[in-house]
Enzyme design. Structure first.
Site, PDB file in Angstrom:
ATOM      1  N   MET A 144       8.310  66.126  80.030  1.00  0.00           N
ATOM      2  CA  MET A 144       8.902  64.570  79.075  1.00  0.00           C
ATOM      3  C   MET A 144      10.538  64.557  80.234  1.00  0.00           C
ATOM      4  O   MET A 144      10.909  63.888  79.428  1.00  0.00           O
ATOM      5  CB  MET A 144       8.527  64.167  78.516  1.00  0.00           C
ATOM      6  N   GLY A 145      10.171  65.145  81.487  1.00  0.00           N
ATOM      7  CA  GLY A 145      12.135  65.015  82.050  1.00  0.00           C
ATOM      8  C   GLY A 145      11.724  63.988  83.251  1.00  0.00           C
ATOM      9  O   GLY A 145      11.208  62.894  82.696  1.00  0.00           O
ATOM     10  N   ILE A 147      11.328  62.835  86.369  1.00  0.00           N
ATOM     11  CA  ILE A 147       9.726  62.248  86.517  1.00  0.00           C
ATOM     12  C   ILE A 147       8.531  62.320  85.956  1.00  0.00           C
ATOM     13  O   ILE A 147       7.906  61.192  85.606  1.00  0.00           O
ATOM     14  CB  ILE A 147       9.587  63.688  87.260  1.00  0.00           C
ATOM     15  N   ARG A 228       4.210  72.545  89.828  1.00  0.00           N
ATOM     16  CA  ARG A 228       3.921  73.941  90.193  1.00  0.00           C
ATOM     17  C   ARG A 228       3.240  74.302  90.226  1.00  0.00           C
ATOM     18  O   ARG A 228       1.977  74.105  89.284  1.00  0.00           O
ATOM     19  CB  ARG A 228       5.314  74.663  89.486  1.00  0.00           C
ATOM     20  N   GLU A 257       0.181  79.119  98.524  1.00  0.00           N
ATOM     21  CA  GLU A 257       0.471  77.750  99.484  1.00  0.00           C
ATOM     22  C   GLU A 257       1.270  78.271 101.249  1.00  0.00           C
ATOM     23  O   GLU A 257       1.898  79.228 101.107  1.00  0.00           O
ATOM     24  CB  GLU A 257       1.575  76.694  99.177  1.00  0.00           C
ATOM     25  N   HIS A 276       1.858  69.577  99.301  1.00  0.00           N
ATOM     26  CA  HIS A 276       2.752  69.851  98.298  1.00  0.00           C
ATOM     27  C   HIS A 276       3.524  68.551  98.850  1.00  0.00           C
ATOM     28  O   HIS A 276       4.463  68.462  99.575  1.00  0.00           O
ATOM     29  CB  HIS A 276       3.592  70.968  98.754  1.00  0.00           C
TER      30      HIS A 276
END
Length: 315
Positions: A144-145, A147, A228, A257, A276
């Site tokens: 819950m930052g 973003i 991530r 990736e 990504h």
């Protein structure tokens, strides 16, 4: 006058920084051969490529502040930066809008099965599929930052029920029904129609979406990851997708990736993949410059910097 070195700062060029700060000395580095010019730099405006970070730190003995244009800092040598007394700030906030929209794009597409309609279009098949409404559906947001907060705002705007998961439980978050601690993730994930992963990668979050957590999801639930890849037990997720123990996944990030060509995720009809790219936006540059401009003012004034990384927490 402040000496600022700019190297590999994604779309932000040294010329753009020079134009913004004509009274400061901006040192643009084209490649490692030019790093000798950065010896007097006290501020670095750069990225998080491990090799380039290493080269830049070796070339800047007077460095006091490093601003990375990435949001994640898992590739940064945090212990060395702390030992040298270098302040690290990240680019959090510059990516909130586009990444949250990207995540909700996966959610909307999943609810209307757009990925399957695209497959049918290629085969010229005219066939109705079952749909779900998002109003009253539940989204559990792990992280819950900034973003995660933007995802919560968008989800709530379309009538979704929002449950937040963060390091420590909180009494209230705008538009969020409740916020629980990370230790309670397995207890609430069974309520999720969509599990949205928006947390930074730290020792505490690595592998947090474990086999056990995935096993507690309902068979109609979706995993949506724009954070991530290493936060998710990818093998356990693939098994759950293959065995239809979860409905699907919308994935922008992966353990490896680029995603290897022979990876089973490529051929799963209940998976949507983007490379990504959720952070891409034509407005990233202006947001990045606005953040750096304010932080440079604060740096010169001796004020606390925005987005200062907590070396112990890892973000």
């Amino acid at each position: 006058m402040t000496n600022i070195v700019v190297w590999s700062a994604f779309r932000t060029s040294a010329d753009a920084v020079s134009a913004q700060f004509p009274d400061d000395r901006v040192i643009g580095i084209a490649d490692e051969k030019g790093l000798g010019a950065a010896a007097d730099a006290e501020v670095a405006f750069s990225g998080n490529n491990p090799r380039r970070v290493r080269q830049l730190l070796d070339a800047t003995p007077k460095l006091r502040w490093y601003h990375t244009v990435s949001a994640g800092v898992e590739n940064m040598p945090l212990s060395e930066l702390a030992q040298r007394g270098i302040v690290l700030t990240n680019n959090s906030g510059s990516y909130d809008v586009q990444i949250a929209e990207h995540l909700m794009m996966f959610v909307f597409a999943a609810s209307r099965q757009l990925h399957r309609y695209r497959d049918q279009q290629r085969s010229r098949v005219w066939k109705d599929l079952s749909h779900q409404e998002l109003r009253d559906a539940t989204i559990v947001i792990y992280g819950m930052g900034s973003i995660g907060g933007e995802v919560a705002r968008l989800a709530r705007a379309v009538g979704m029920r929002v449950i937040g998961v963060r390091r420590k439980a909180a009494s209230r978050e705008p538009g969020v029904e409740r916020v629980v601690s990370a230790e309670q993730l397995a207890d609430v994930v069974g309520e999720a129609d969509y599990l949205a992963i928006t947390a930074p990668l730290t020792p505490a979050t690595r592998g947090a979406i474990s086999r056990e957590v995935i096993s507690r999801m309902k068979p109609t639930g979706w995993i949506v990851n724009i954070a991530r890849g290493a936060i998710v037990d990818e093998d356990a997720m693939v098994e759950a997708l293959r065995e239809k123990r979860i409905a699907g996944a919308g994935l922008d990030v992966f353990a490896t990736e680029p995603l290897p060509a022979d990876h089973p995720l490529w051929t799963m009809d209940n998976v949507m993949i983007t490379p990504h790219s959720s952070g891409d936006s034509p407005r990233v540059g202006e947001r990045t410059m606005a953040l750096f401009t304010e932080n440079l003012r604060r740096y010169k004034a001796g004020e606390p910097l925005i987005n200062r990384v907590d070396y112990e927490a890892g973000y």
